[in-house]
Write a protein that holds these residues in place. Structure first.
Motif, PDB file in Angstrom:
ATOM      1  N   GLU A 113       0.900  -1.235   0.345  1.00 18.54           N
ATOM      2  CA  GLU A 113      -0.109  -0.345   0.262  1.00 18.54           C
ATOM      3  C   GLU A 113       0.422   1.499  -0.165  1.00 18.54           C
ATOM      4  OE1 GLU A 113      -2.902  -0.312   3.135  1.00 18.54           O
ATOM      5  OE2 GLU A 113      -2.740  -2.078   2.946  1.00 18.54           O
ATOM      6  N   SER A 115      -2.933   9.201   1.651  1.00 19.40           N
ATOM      7  CA  SER A 115      -3.862   9.049   2.473  1.00 19.40           C
ATOM      8  C   SER A 115      -4.015   8.195   3.093  1.00 19.40           C
ATOM      9  CB  SER A 115      -5.201   7.786   0.888  1.00 19.40           C
ATOM     10  OG  SER A 115      -3.940   7.292   0.627  1.00 19.40           O
ATOM     11  N   LYS A 164      -0.598   4.189  -1.623  1.00 18.36           N
ATOM     12  CA  LYS A 164      -1.085   4.764  -1.368  1.00 18.36           C
ATOM     13  C   LYS A 164      -0.601   5.751   0.074  1.00 18.36           C
ATOM     14  CE  LYS A 164      -3.721   1.299  -1.642  1.00 18.36           C
ATOM     15  NZ  LYS A 164      -4.682   0.451  -0.669  1.00 18.36           N
TER      16      LYS A 164
END
Lengths: 345, 74
Positions: free
Chosen positions: A330, A336, A333
């Motif tokens: 991940e 975020s 990302k």
């Protein structure tokens, strides 16, 4: 062709009168500390420490020692910068192989309370540079530190560990005398140092004499340095490298400067003589192969800066296995994820 | 320093003159350097006296420069 005894990098000094030959290289020092573990099983004896002490004494007693200090001053100031970078004060610090004290002159009383300066050459300690920090000069060999365990908050060493015979043991001793959460900042010459000189001498000697012998001392590789520091028990260690290139009019001037710095060869396997022809040939090869546009020749000094910490509970430790909450997949990302975390806080 | 200060001084002063004399023989030095450097190219092999001719030229130029500076007075 007359053979002249060369004094540049290859110089054999007769042992001091009264010293039995088998004691050369052994240092009889009443050490207040018995470091954990004896000399490492593969302890090597590459350098003649007695000769190195004499060379450094001679270099410190020259009429103009400042003329040859430029390299050590530069590296000393960079080490002092790194000390300032650490957001801490050090009541008690040790400078190993201090020479004339190139690091202390850049530091101030607030950062370092008291400075112990250790070197094997007494003449260097007699001519230390001005500093505002109270100092104590100690005549000590880097491999046989006469200090108790957990004494120093900071140990610095600038350009002197490359002459140490048993580097693992020296690093272990440094860690031994450090307090927990103490830091070691060192600068050492790296593998590429003086490669131009090494190559020129090698080629010239092969062409002139049919073989060659080592004239530039062996340096530690950067990977080995990391392993050595880890093996000595340092935490959170970092090694970074820097190159300083100094231009000289020619090879002879370079060799004269190296001798003035006290960096003459003292390895046991050095050749006693360097033929006049070979020197001439090497200077010609050096000039032709490495010359700059303006006719000067460069000499590269590759410096490894290392920092290591002695273990303390407050230091960050690697997390437990299986305690990860986010997967590496991940990573794309991450913005975020971080804003999510901020919102939830 | 070691034993004989007079010998020491003589040797060092002789060596100190080397750079000056070498700079007087720039062309020969460059020729010798090029010859040695050529042998480091892939396929070349450096062995003893590979560039003996160039070195002899360099050496005689060097000795001539030495005689000149000696005649001119140190």
């Amino acid at each position: 062709m007359l053979r002249l005894t060369r004094v540049w990098l290859l110089w054999r000094r007769p042992p001091a009168a009264g010293v039995p030959a088998k004691n050369l290289g052994l240092r009889k020092v009443a050490s207040g500390v018995s470091p954990p573990g004896s000399a490492s099983p593969r302890a090597v004896n590459i350098f003649d420490r007695d000769l190195k002490r004499k060379q450094k004494n001679w270099a410190a007693r020259q009429p103009e020692p400042r003329k040859f200090d430029y390299l050590k001053e530069e590296v000393g100031s960079r080490i002092a910068d790194r000390v300032y970078d650490i957001a801490r004060d050090f009541p008690l610090a040790l400078d190993l192989g201090c020479g004339r004290g190139y690091i202390a002159q850049h530091l101030n009383k607030e950062t370092v309370g008291k400075f112990f300066q250790a070197d094997i050459a007494e003449n260097a300690l007699k001519n230390t540079l001005e500093t505002e920090i109270p100092t104590v000069s100690v005549l000590a060999d880097e491999e046989f530190l006469p200090f108790r365990e957990n004494t120093f908050d900071l140990v610095v060493s600038s350009l002197s560990l490359h002459w140490v015979n048993d580097l693992p043991r020296a690093l272990e001793q440094i860690r031994y005398v450090l307090k927990p959460d103490g830091v070691f900042l060192g600068a050492m010459f790296g593998g590429d140092t003086l490669y131009e000189l090494r190559c020129s001498l090698q080629l010239a000697e092969t062409e002139r004499e049919g073989g060659f012998s080592p004239h530039v001392s062996p340096f530690t590789a950067v990977n080995d340095l990391g392993h050595l520091l880890g093996r000595a028990g340092f935490n959170t260690l970092t090694v970074d490298t820097d190159e300083i290139q100094v231009n000289y009019p020619g090879m002879f001037e370079l060799m004269e400067d190296l001798q003035g710095m006290g960096e003459s060869n003292c390895a046991w396997n050095r050749k006693a003589l360097l033929h006049r022809n070979t020197m001439l040939a090497a200077a010609a090869v050096y000039g032709e192969m490495y010359r700059n546009e303006d006719g000067s020749v460069p000499a590269t000094y590759q410096i490894y800066y290392m920092i290591g910490w002695k273990y303390h509970d407050s230091q960050a430790r690697p997390a437990e296995r299986g305690s990860a909450t986010v997967s590496f997949g991940e990573l794309g990302k991450i913005n975020s994820l971080m804003s999510q975390e901020k919102k939830s806080q | 320093m070691s034993g004989n200060a007079a010998v020491w001084g003589r040797v060092r002063s002789r060596l100190r003159a080397f750079p000056e004399r070498l700079s007087a023989c720039g062309a020969e030095a460059a020729a010798y350097g090029r010859c040695v450097q050529a042998s480091t190219a892939p396929g070349g092999r450096l062995r003893k006296d590979l560039c003996a001719q160039e070195f002899e030229a360099l050496r005689s130029c060097f000795l001539a420069a030495a005689k000149k500076t000696q005649k001119g007075g140190h």
